[in-house]
Design a protein around this motif. Structure first.
Motif: not given
Length: 319
Positions: A188-196, A198-209, A236-238, A241-244
């Motif tokens: 449960v703790a790790l799934e929450y951290l994985r979701a966090r 993913l959110q941080q990587l998505s934000d970093s990807q948007a900033a990199a774009e 970041l994209q790779n 994809i790997a984390l998802r």
């Protein structure tokens, strides 16, 4: 005046004598009915003991998530920068809510395959009776999926707490198997951290774009800065994809502002409290046995019995 005092004194003596007589006869009744009282006590203790055996010991395990409100950023040197833009207490509360949310529970169920476990993916007896009754009456009822049932069961097992004046969040699970409790708490703790993550990587990807588009308009696609930004975006994209596609426990240590302390198995039961349960059972059984013994007393002991039973039933007794 003296006569009134003597009358009141005599009334007090008579009342005291009356209640002493009632108490004496009450003890006599209880002593006469002791087989009934002892039988009810032994029956209740036996039922409680059998229930404790069927329930079995319960084991608790807890994982920890520590919130850090600073981060290190490379520049000419290493500098410390605050990352909290809202009240810290509100941020801790929002993290706790996210951990206990159905989304996190559903992700943990999918990761462990709990929707295929009959102990998790089954409806309660009362719910099945309710659905059967609605179906017999021709009423429609939504049928939950095995994943929904497992997630709901997992949410009932998880307890998320935050000690006062601290940035530490505890994710505790209680189960009949210590290894299962540890696995569920960590997942449960790790799934929450994985979701966090993913959110941080998505934000970093948007900033990199955005940065890549700016570099393209300023320097063109052949400039080294553009090529470097393009490489960073692909990385970041790779990672996204790997984390998802596959959970990565190592990603928990990379979440900005939060650190993870894994739960460890403990083989010392956390409950149920045998002494407390048996003590409460014995007290309740004695109370029931005493009231029942008084109710079953022959009518020839009327006045004293009515007074005693009236008090047992919560009624006012008049002398």
């Amino acid at each position: 005046m003296t006569a009134q005092l003597k009358i009141k004194k005599n009334e007090g003596i008579l009342a005291q004598a009356y209640y002493e007589e009632v108490a004496r006869k009450t003890l006599g009744i209880l002593w006469h009915q002791k087989p009934l009282i002892i039988g009810i006590l032994l029956l209740a203790l036996s039922a409680a003991s059998i229930t404790l055996v069927l329930i079995g010991p319960r084991y608790s395990s807890q994982a920890m998530i520590q919130l850090n409100f600073i981060r290190d950023e490379p520049a000419t040197g290493v500098k410390t920068q605050s990352i909290a833009t809202v009240d810290a207490v509100a941020l801790v509360d929002s993290v706790a809510r996210a951990i206990r949310s159905p989304t996190t529970a559903s992700a943990a169920v999918a990761r462990l395959g709990l929707d295929k476990d009959p102990d998790f993916a089954r409806e309660s007896t009362m719910w099945r009776v309710l659905l059967g009754t609605r179906a017999a009456l021709g009423m429609k009822a939504a049928t939950p999926t095995p994943r929904d049932l497992a997630a709901n069961r997992l949410m009932r097992m998880v307890t998320v707490t935050n000690p006062p004046r601290s940035y530490l969040i505890s994710v505790a699970v209680t189960a009949s198997d210590p290894e299962q409790a540890t696995t569920l708490a960590n997942t449960v703790a790790l799934e929450y951290l994985r979701a966090r993550m993913l959110q941080q990587l998505s934000d970093s990807q948007a900033a990199a774009e955005r940065e890549l588009n700016q570099l393209s308009s300023i320097y063109g696609v052949r400039h080294p800065s553009y090529a470097l930004a393009r490489t960073r975006l692909e990385t970041l994209q790779n990672r996204l994809i790997a984390l998802r596609n596959a959970p990565d426990d190592d990603a928990a240590s990379l979440v900005t502002g939060q650190s993870f302390v894994a739960a460890e198995s403990t083989f010392i039961p956390s409950g149920p409290s045998i002494t407390l349960i048996l003590g409460l059972t014995a007290g309740a059984a004695l109370g029931v046995g005493i009231c029942l013994a008084l109710w079953l007393t022959p009518r020839k002991q009327t006045r004293d019995k009515v007074a005693i039973v009236g008090g047992c039933a919560g009624q006012n007794v008049r002398v």
